[in-house]
Design a protein around this motif. Structure first.
Motif, short mmCIF file in Angstrom:
data_model
loop_
_atom_site.label_atom_id
_atom_site.label_comp_id
_atom_site.label_asym_id
_atom_site.label_seq_id
_atom_site.Cartn_x
_atom_site.Cartn_y
_atom_site.Cartn_z
N GLU A 1 0.83 -1.20 0.00
CA GLU A 1 0.00 0.00 0.00
C GLU A 1 0.87 1.24 0.00
N ARG B 1 -4.72 0.48 -3.17
CA ARG B 1 -5.19 1.48 -2.19
C ARG B 1 -6.61 1.88 -2.54
N PRO B 2 -7.55 0.98 -2.31
CA PRO B 2 -8.93 1.19 -2.77
C PRO B 2 -9.61 2.42 -2.18
N GLU B 3 -9.26 2.77 -0.93
CA GLU B 3 -9.93 3.91 -0.31
C GLU B 3 -9.56 5.23 -1.01
N TYR B 4 -8.44 5.25 -1.72
CA TYR B 4 -8.03 6.43 -2.49
C TYR B 4 -8.54 6.35 -3.92
N LEU C 1 -10.87 4.08 -5.54
CA LEU C 1 -12.25 3.79 -5.91
C LEU C 1 -13.19 4.99 -5.84
N PRO C 2 -13.13 5.84 -4.80
CA PRO C 2 -14.02 7.02 -4.80
C PRO C 2 -13.76 7.94 -5.99
#
Length: 270
Positions: free
Chosen positions: A12, A112-115, A117-118
């Motif tokens: 990450e 780093r999906p939280e960064y 994907l949104p």
């Protein structure tokens, strides 16, 4: 070969504090240059690109079947699947043009999906909203069982795409490579394509011809022609926007936090 094309995504990494600085933009768009860059990159990275194209084709077929059976539910599923896949396709394409594509990059959105994907979800929704004028007419025609309205909607959609959609072609690359916000990426793509609308439309037509040429040999042709066509636009993006100043930025991340994890560029794709 000094790296594994199929190695799993790396550790990450935090997002960029500010957009990655780009250099080498020409301000113009040469179709000849796009061809000269895209075809060698396709051949050099054929295994990875063909694998990515195969996944795309199979996913498209599955979505079409699901939409025919489940309708709106399938469209909701697209909202979940499309954003991370679009990120991965852009990352693979950029890396392929640099001669270092990895199959694992197709899934790099999940590093780093939280960064990621949104941002990609917002970008995907904005892109769909841009295409809404034609789509609304088509959906209305289908709902009222009016074939002529459907045809009119398809014409409106095509016209809207040619006039507006092509100018937003490079917004995904801006989010992926530069770390721009969705609105910044769309605005940047709009600004840089203002003087090259004609060549971009010509490139769209060329990509369409290449795709049609791949159809006679069915799946084998498609999994070659599809990535080749996509790399034409990757080259166009690089011509208009340049490349990272130190050629070390990945996924809109600061080079100093990468720890040398990016495979080195090499003209032979190793």
């Amino acid at each position: 070969m000094d790296h594994n094309l199929y190695e799993p995504p790396g550790a990450e990494r935090p997002p960029a504090a500010e957009p990655v600085r780009m250099v080498g933009a020409t301000g113009g768009l040469s179709i000849d240059r796009a061809l000269r860059e895209a075809w060698p990159a396709t051949k050099r990275n054929l295994a990875v690109l063909a694998g990515a194209a195969l996944i795309y084709v199979l996913a498209s077929v599955a979505l079409a079947l699901a939409e025919a059976k489940y309708g709106f539910v399938a469209q909701l599923a697209l909202l979940v699947v499309a954003p991370p896949f679009a990120w991965g396709v852009a990352r693979v394409s950029l890396d392929a043009l640099d001669g270092r594509a990895r199959f694992a990059s197709l899934f790099s959105a999940f590093e780093r999906p939280e960064y990621v994907l949104p941002r990609m979800f917002v970008l995907f929704v904005l892109q769909k909203l841009v295409a809404l004028p034609g789509a609304v007419v088509v959906y209305y025609g289908r709902a009222t069982d009016a074939p002529m309205i459907v045809v009119a909607g398809m014409f409106v959609s095509l016209l809207w795409t040619v006039v507006v959609g092509v100018r937003l072609r490079f917004s995904t690359y801006g989010v992926v490579e530069r770390g721009l916000s969705p609105l910044e990426a769309i605005a940047q793509s709009w600004r840089t394509t203002g003087t090259v609308w004609g060549p971009i439309v010509a490139l769209e037509l060329l990509a369409l011809v290449i795709g049609l040429l791949g159809l006679p040999i069915l799946l084998v042709g498609v999994i070659v022609s599809l990535p080749f066509s996509h790399l034409l636009f990757t080259s166009a993006y690089r011509q208009l926007h340049g490349r990272p100043a130190d050629d070390a930025s990945v996924d809109g991340l600061r080079p100093e936090v990468l720890g040398g994890s990016r495979p080195p560029a090499n003209s032979e794709g190793t």
